[in-house]
Design an enzyme around this catalytic site. Structure first.
Site, PDB file in Angstrom:
ATOM      1  CG  HIS A   1      -4.198   0.185   4.639  1.00 34.58           C
ATOM      2  ND1 HIS A   1      -3.381  -0.594   3.837  1.00 34.58           N
ATOM      3  CD2 HIS A   1      -5.372   0.296   3.953  1.00 34.58           C
ATOM      4  CE1 HIS A   1      -4.026  -0.945   2.742  1.00 34.58           C
ATOM      5  NE2 HIS A   1      -5.238  -0.406   2.784  1.00 34.58           N
TER       6      HIS A   1
ATOM      7  CB  CYS B   1      -0.970  -0.005   1.181  1.00 32.61           C
ATOM      8  SG  CYS B   1      -0.185  -0.039   2.805  1.00 32.61           S
TER       9      CYS B   1
ATOM     10  CG  ASP C   1      -7.343   0.061  -0.106  1.00 35.62           C
ATOM     11  OD1 ASP C   1      -6.350  -0.203  -0.818  1.00 35.62           O
ATOM     12  OD2 ASP C   1      -7.384  -0.215   1.102  1.00 35.62           O
TER      13      ASP C   1
END
Length: 482
Positions: free
Chosen positions: A367, A340, A382
Site C-alpha cells: 500500500h 494507490c 490516504d
C-alpha cells in the site's frame, strides 16, 4: 568345547559384519536413487515424477533451445491451471516439490502466428486466458484479417519448459516483453528471470520513483495543477470550503487544518474511485477476468506506464487495457483511473502545489499513501480511503507491517513504528539487520540528492541493481493493488 567368552566374541564379530554390510547397502541405494536419470531419448516431461499442475500436467523439465520438449494442444482447460508463477518448482524424483525458485525451469505457453517470425508467449497463464490474449493481440496487430477459431489456435499452442538461467533465454523474453509479445501473470516478470529482489534493490526502486516525481513535478507543473484544480472545486459540494481555504496556512490550529484536509480527501475519493476491473467498453463490473500483464505501448510509455493490466469482460467479451501511468497530470485530468500507486503520487503533487510539506509513504505490505506536516507533526493521509490521521487503519486490514518508509526530496525515514501498535512483532518479521537497513537508506538518500541521474523510464525487465540503464518496472510492480 567352547567357552561362553569365545561364543560371545564370535556372535559379536558376525553382528559387526552384518551391521557394516547393511550400512553399505543403505549408502549405495541412497546414492543410486538420488542421481539424475540418464538421458534415454525420452523427454523430460515423460520422465518427470515431480510436482504436477491441476489436470495432471507436470511443470515440465526440459530446456529451451536444443532440448525443448514441445507438445501441441491444451492438456487441460481447468481455470486453476498455472494461475501464477509464485512457486517455481524443481523436480527431485521423490514426487515432492523443493523450495520455490531453486530450479531455473519455468513453464511457458507459445503461439507462432503463421507467416510471422516473432512468437507470442505466456508466463503462468492457463490456455483459456492465453487464448483470450491471442484473440485480442492478433486483432490489434491485424484488424483486417480473420482470427482463427479457438480450435485452430488451441492446436497451435505449445507448452514449453525453459531454463531461465540461460542468458540467451533471458534476452529472448526481455525482447518479447518490450515488443508486446508476452503475457505474464506475475506483476514483476523480472523476478522470474533473475530471482527475488533484495531489500536494497527494492528500496532503490522506490527511491527511483521518488526521483522521477521530483524531476517531473516542477513549479510549472504545480502551477498547471492549481489552474486545473480551481474550476474543479465546488464549495457547495465540499462543506462550503472555498478553493482558497485548501492552501496551507500556518495560522490554522491542528484541528482546523485536519478538518480541511478531510474535506479535500473526501473530494479526491469521490472524483477518483479505486479502479478494480470495470469493463471500459460497457461498464460491466461483475465477474470480469484478469488475463495478466503486458508491456505498455509506445503511446503509454510517454506517460511513464510501467506495465498494462488486461481484463476480459464477462458481458461483452471486450478486453480492457489498464495502463499503470506514472504521470500525475495524465491521471488527474484525463484517465481518472488508478489505485494507490497512482493516487498516492497524485495527491502528493496536489498537496505540494497547495503549499504543504509532504512525504510519500510506501508500505511493503502493498500500500502507498501520503503525509503532510501540520503544526510540526506528520499527519497520515490516504486518498484511496479518504482517511486522515488514522495511522493504525492498516492493522485493521490484517496487514503484517514489516517495512514502511517515508520519502521526501532529501531523506528516507523508517516510519514503521508510526503505523503499528506492535513494533516488536514488526521488527521480528524483518530478515535483515539494522546496520544493513541504515546502509541501504544512506544509498537511497544519495540517489535523492541527484534525482536527474535516476529519472529514466520504468521497465519491468531490467535489473534495478544495474541502474543507469533502466529500472525494475515499478516498484509499482512491487505493488498490489497499487
Amino acid at each position: 568345547r567352547y567357552s561362553w567368552g569365545r561364543w560371545s566374541g564370535w556372535w559379536a564379530g558376525w553382528g559387526m559384519r552384518l551391521a557394516l554390510g547393511a550400512l553399505a547397502l543403505l549408502v549405495f541405494c541412497t546414492d543410486a536413487f538420488s542421481r539424475e536419470p540418464r538421458s534415454s531419448g525420452v523427454s523430460g516431461r515423460a520422465r518427470s515424477r515431480g510436482p504436477r499442475l491441476p489436470g495432471g500436467r507436470p511443470w515440465g523439465s526440459a530446456m529451451l533451445k536444443n532440448s525443448v520438449s514441445e507438445e501441441s494442444g491444451p492438456q487441460s482447460e481447468d481455470p486453476e491451471v498455472a494461475q501464477g508463477l509464485q512457486h517455481i518448482y524443481s523436480e527431485d524424483d521423490t514426487g515432492g516439490a523443493s523450495a520455490p525458485q531453486e530450479s531455473p525451469l519455468v513453464s511457458v505457453l507459445k503461439y507462432q502466428p503463421p507467416g510471422q517470425e516473432a512468437a507470442l508467449f505466456s508466463f503462468g497463464n492457463n490456455h483459456t486466458m492465453f487464448l483470450a490474449y491471442l484473440r485480442y493481440t492478433l486483432a490489434e496487430q491485424s484488424p483486417e484479417q480473420t482470427i482463427p477459431c479457438d480450435e485452430v489456435l488451441n492446436a497451435s499452442i505449445l507448452e514449453l519448459s525453459i531454463n531461465v538461467s540461460d542468458p540467451d533465454v533471458q534476452q529472448t523474453f526481455k525482447q518479447s516483453w518490450r515488443d508486446g509479445r508476452l503475457l505474464a501473470m506475475t506483476k514483476d516478470p523480472f523476478e522470474v528471470l533473475h530471482g527475488s529482489l533484495s531489500f536494497d534493490d527494492r528500496l532503490q526502486g522506490f527511491t527511483r520513483r521518488m526521483c522521477q516525481y521530483l524531476c517531473r513535478t516542477t513549479p510549472a507543473v504545480q502551477s498547471r495543477l492549481l489552474q486545473w484544480l480551481s474550476p474543479q472545486w465546488s464549495p457547495g459540494a465540499n462543506d462550503g470550503v472555498q478553493f482558497e481555504d485548501l492552501f496551507f496556512k500556518a495560522s490554522l490550529t491542528r484541528e482546523e487544518a485536519l478538518q480541511r484536509l478531510r474535506v479535500f480527501m473526501g473530494w479526491f475519493k469521490r472524483e477518483y474511485p479505486y479502479y478494480y476491473d470495470n469493463c471500459m467498453a460497457c461498464g460491466n463490473a461483475r465477474n470480469n477476468t484478469f488475463l495478466g500483464y503486458v508491456s505498455p505501448s509506445a503511446a503509454e510509455r510517454q506517460y511513464r506506464a510501467g506495465r498494462v493490466e488486461l481484463y476480459l469482460c464477462s458481458s461483452c467479451h471486450t478486453v480492457s487495457r489498464f495502463p499503470r501511468y506514472n504521470d500525475v497530470v495524465k491521471v488527474l485530468s484525463e484517465t481518472k483511473r488508478g489505485r494507490c500507486g497512482e493516487y498516492s503520487v497524485a495527491a502528493l503533487a496536489l498537496l505540494d502545489s497547495l503549499g504543504y510539506e509532504t512525504r510519500w509513504i510506501v508500505d511493503w505490505a502493498d500500500h502507498l499513501w501520503t503525509e503532510v506536516r501540520v503544526d510540526g507533526e506528520w499527519i497520515h493521509l490516504d486518498p484511496c480511503e479518504a482517511a486522515v490521521d488514522e495511522p493504525l487503519l492498516y492493522e485493521s486490514w490484517g496487514k503484517n507491517q514489516t517495512y514502511i518508509f517515508a520519502f521526501t526530496s532529501l531523506n528516507v525515514v523508517d516510519v514503521t513504528g508510526d503505523y503499528t501498535s506492535n513494533v516488536t512483532a514488526a521488527m521480528q518479521r524483518r530478515e535483515i539487520n539494522e546496520r544493513e537497513i541504515v546502509g541501504s537508506i544512506s544509498g537511497a538518500e544519495a540517489m535523492l540528492r541527484r534525482p536527474a541521474e535516476h529519472n529514466f523510464p520504468l521497465d519491468t525487465w531490467s535489473n534495478p541493481a544495474t541502474a543507469g540503464t533502466k529500472s525494475s518496472e515499478d516498484p509499482e510492480a512491487e505493488e498490489d493493488g497499487r
